[in-house]
Motif scaffolding. Structure first.
Motif, PDB file in Angstrom:
ATOM      1  N   ASN A 193       0.802  -1.234   0.000  1.00 28.93           N
ATOM      2  CA  ASN A 193       0.000   0.000   0.000  1.00 28.93           C
ATOM      3  C   ASN A 193       0.833   1.281   0.000  1.00 28.93           C
ATOM      4  N   ARG A 194       2.095   1.160   0.390  1.00 34.61           N
ATOM      5  CA  ARG A 194       2.994   2.319   0.475  1.00 34.61           C
ATOM      6  C   ARG A 194       2.398   3.434   1.328  1.00 34.61           C
ATOM      7  N   ASP A 195       1.918   3.061   2.469  1.00 36.94           N
ATOM      8  CA  ASP A 195       1.321   4.007   3.409  1.00 36.94           C
ATOM      9  C   ASP A 195       2.395   4.435   4.409  1.00 36.94           C
ATOM     10  N   PRO A 196       2.897   5.671   4.329  1.00 37.21           N
ATOM     11  CA  PRO A 196       3.987   6.080   5.217  1.00 37.21           C
ATOM     12  C   PRO A 196       3.586   6.120   6.691  1.00 37.21           C
ATOM     13  N   GLU A 197       2.314   6.392   6.989  1.00 38.26           N
ATOM     14  CA  GLU A 197       1.870   6.413   8.382  1.00 38.26           C
ATOM     15  C   GLU A 197       1.904   5.002   8.975  1.00 38.26           C
ATOM     16  N   ARG A 198       1.434   4.025   8.208  1.00 41.24           N
ATOM     17  CA  ARG A 198       1.499   2.637   8.679  1.00 41.24           C
ATOM     18  C   ARG A 198       2.951   2.189   8.799  1.00 41.24           C
ATOM     19  N   ALA A 199       3.788   2.648   7.881  1.00 38.38           N
ATOM     20  CA  ALA A 199       5.209   2.298   7.940  1.00 38.38           C
ATOM     21  C   ALA A 199       5.849   2.836   9.212  1.00 38.38           C
ATOM     22  N   ALA A 200       5.485   4.055   9.603  1.00 38.15           N
ATOM     23  CA  ALA A 200       6.047   4.656  10.816  1.00 38.15           C
ATOM     24  C   ALA A 200       5.609   3.906  12.070  1.00 38.15           C
ATOM     25  N   GLN A 201       4.436   3.279  12.040  1.00 34.95           N
ATOM     26  CA  GLN A 201       3.945   2.530  13.192  1.00 34.95           C
ATOM     27  C   GLN A 201       4.809   1.311  13.495  1.00 34.95           C
ATOM     28  N   LEU A 202       5.515   0.822  12.493  1.00 33.16           N
ATOM     29  CA  LEU A 202       6.384  -0.332  12.716  1.00 33.16           C
ATOM     30  C   LEU A 202       7.451  -0.021  13.759  1.00 33.16           C
ATOM     31  N   ASN A 203       7.889   1.222  13.797  1.00 35.35           N
ATOM     32  CA  ASN A 203       8.886   1.603  14.793  1.00 35.35           C
ATOM     33  C   ASN A 203       8.310   1.541  16.199  1.00 35.35           C
ATOM     34  N   GLU A 204       7.019   1.883  16.355  1.00 32.05           N
ATOM     35  CA  GLU A 204       6.373   1.794  17.669  1.00 32.05           C
ATOM     36  C   GLU A 204       6.263   0.337  18.113  1.00 32.05           C
ATOM     37  N   ASP A 205       5.929  -0.547  17.176  1.00 36.00           N
ATOM     38  CA  ASP A 205       5.876  -1.967  17.492  1.00 36.00           C
ATOM     39  C   ASP A 205       7.253  -2.478  17.924  1.00 36.00           C
ATOM     40  N   ASP A 206       8.280  -1.968  17.272  1.00 30.77           N
ATOM     41  CA  ASP A 206       9.642  -2.392  17.597  1.00 30.77           C
ATOM     42  C   ASP A 206      10.031  -1.980  19.007  1.00 30.77           C
ATOM     43  N   GLU A 207       9.527  -0.844  19.466  1.00 26.90           N
ATOM     44  CA  GLU A 207       9.830  -0.415  20.836  1.00 26.90           C
ATOM     45  C   GLU A 207       9.286  -1.412  21.851  1.00 26.90           C
ATOM     46  N   ALA A 208       8.095  -1.961  21.579  1.00 26.48           N
ATOM     47  CA  ALA A 208       7.533  -2.983  22.464  1.00 26.48           C
ATOM     48  C   ALA A 208       8.400  -4.236  22.448  1.00 26.48           C
ATOM     49  N   MET A 209       8.902  -4.604  21.280  1.00 30.23           N
ATOM     50  CA  MET A 209       9.796  -5.759  21.179  1.00 30.23           C
ATOM     51  C   MET A 209      11.083  -5.512  21.959  1.00 30.23           C
ATOM     52  N   ASP A 210      11.647  -4.315  21.829  1.00 27.79           N
ATOM     53  CA  ASP A 210      12.876  -3.990  22.540  1.00 27.79           C
ATOM     54  C   ASP A 210      12.676  -4.042  24.054  1.00 27.79           C
ATOM     55  N   ASP A 211      11.522  -3.574  24.524  1.00 25.87           N
ATOM     56  CA  ASP A 211      11.225  -3.621  25.959  1.00 25.87           C
ATOM     57  C   ASP A 211      11.194  -5.064  26.460  1.00 25.87           C
ATOM     58  N   LEU A 212      10.538  -5.921  25.714  1.00 26.61           N
ATOM     59  CA  LEU A 212      10.479  -7.336  26.098  1.00 26.61           C
ATOM     60  C   LEU A 212      11.872  -7.950  26.109  1.00 26.61           C
ATOM     61  N   HIS A 213      12.665  -7.614  25.117  1.00 27.77           N
ATOM     62  CA  HIS A 213      14.016  -8.163  25.043  1.00 27.77           C
ATOM     63  C   HIS A 213      14.860  -7.724  26.235  1.00 27.77           C
ATOM     64  N   ARG A 214      14.723  -6.474  26.638  1.00 32.34           N
ATOM     65  CA  ARG A 214      15.468  -5.988  27.802  1.00 32.34           C
ATOM     66  C   ARG A 214      15.023  -6.699  29.075  1.00 32.34           C
ATOM     67  N   HIS A 215      13.711  -6.869  29.245  1.00 31.85           N
ATOM     68  CA  HIS A 215      13.204  -7.573  30.429  1.00 31.85           C
ATOM     69  C   HIS A 215      13.688  -9.021  30.449  1.00 31.85           C
ATOM     70  N   LEU A 216      13.733  -9.636  29.281  1.00 32.55           N
ATOM     71  CA  LEU A 216      14.202 -11.013  29.183  1.00 32.55           C
ATOM     72  C   LEU A 216      15.658 -11.110  29.602  1.00 32.55           C
ATOM     73  N   PHE A 217      16.466 -10.160  29.168  1.00 33.65           N
ATOM     74  CA  PHE A 217      17.886 -10.158  29.529  1.00 33.65           C
ATOM     75  C   PHE A 217      18.052  -9.974  31.036  1.00 33.65           C
ATOM     76  N   THR A 218      17.222  -9.118  31.625  1.00 35.85           N
ATOM     77  CA  THR A 218      17.261  -8.926  33.086  1.00 35.85           C
ATOM     78  C   THR A 218      16.963 -10.221  33.810  1.00 35.85           C
ATOM     79  N   LEU A 219      16.006 -10.968  33.306  1.00 32.58           N
ATOM     80  CA  LEU A 219      15.663 -12.255  33.913  1.00 32.58           C
ATOM     81  C   LEU A 219      16.839 -13.221  33.850  1.00 32.58           C
ATOM     82  N   LEU A 220      17.548 -13.227  32.738  1.00 30.60           N
ATOM     83  CA  LEU A 220      18.694 -14.121  32.590  1.00 30.60           C
ATOM     84  C   LEU A 220      19.818 -13.767  33.556  1.00 30.60           C
TER      85      LEU A 220
END
Length: 220
Positions: free
Chosen positions: A141-168
């Motif tokens: 669709n080449r929707d730049p607004e939807r494309a920018a939302q991918l970065n917000e999703d990535d922030e949630a992934m990064d948060d989970l990854h950091r919490h996982l590392f803390t657990l380890l």
């Protein structure tokens, strides 16, 4: 010639979107294999890899043919170069799903993950699949607004990854070194999958606007 070029670019964009969707589907099944010790799901990802690799090679060949034969300039050149870069991001996404499936297969019939981290990976898998689908959408669709939302999703992934590392790193970790190594590697696979989806979003924004957004990793 212009009509032919536009048709070829549209076909290439459709192929890239299809491949991004397949990457998300592969990560979905790989996550199922990981969480449920599902050998059939792992084998389906591994067995499909060669077919997707053929599609990736086809997309790359089409992009380079456009570059060589059509001699694009300005905005057209931006489209072709971006397509070549996007092919590589999709390639890595598929490879990362494959890595997850291989870990699940290697540990079968045992579960690859300690139960204590299942919730983390269930959510990381959900986000990864959502981002794979998002990458497919923005490529089609080449929707730049939807494309920018991918970065917000990535922030949630990064948060989970950091919490996982803390657990380890917690002294309460009682699952041994082998499990810690698997969890570390698997967490990295999901994080990188999301990073490549973000990169696809950045490239699509560049295609549409001519401005490449800052790399979020370079700002961290």
């Amino acid at each position: 010639m212009r009509v032919i070029y536009n048709e070829q670019m549209a076909d290439l964009a459709s192929l890239l979107g299809e491949m991004a969707g397949l990457a998300g589907s592969a990560m979905d099944r790989a996550t199922q294999a990981l969480l449920q010790a599902d050998l059939a799901a792992a084998e389906s990802v591994i067995g499909e890899y060669d077919r997707i690799e053929d599609m990736i090679a086809d997309a790359e060949e089409r992009a380079f043919a456009l570059l060589a034969l059509q001699a694009p300039v300005a905005g057209d050149l931006r489209q072709v170069v971006s397509a070549i870069q996007i092919v590589q991001d999709v390639n890595r996404m598929v490879a990362l799903a494959l890595h997850v499936a291989k870990v699940a297969r290697r540990r079968h019939p045992n579960h690859a993950l300690p139960e204590a981290v299942n919730g983390y990976f269930a959510e990381m898998g959900r986000i990864a699949v959502h981002m794979g689908e998002g990458a497919r959408e923005v490529l089609e669709n080449r929707d730049p607004e939807r494309a920018a939302q991918l970065n917000e999703d990535d922030e949630a992934m990064d948060d989970l990854h950091r919490h996982l590392f803390t657990l380890l790193m917690d002294r309460e970790w009682k699952h041994g070194v082998a499990a810690a190594v698997d969890v570390t590697l698997l967490g990295r696979y999901y994080e990188r999958f999301a990073d490549h989806a973000v990169e696809i979003g950045r490239r699509v924004i560049f295609l549409v606007t001519g401005v490449l957004p800052p790399d979020p990793d370079s700002e961290a």
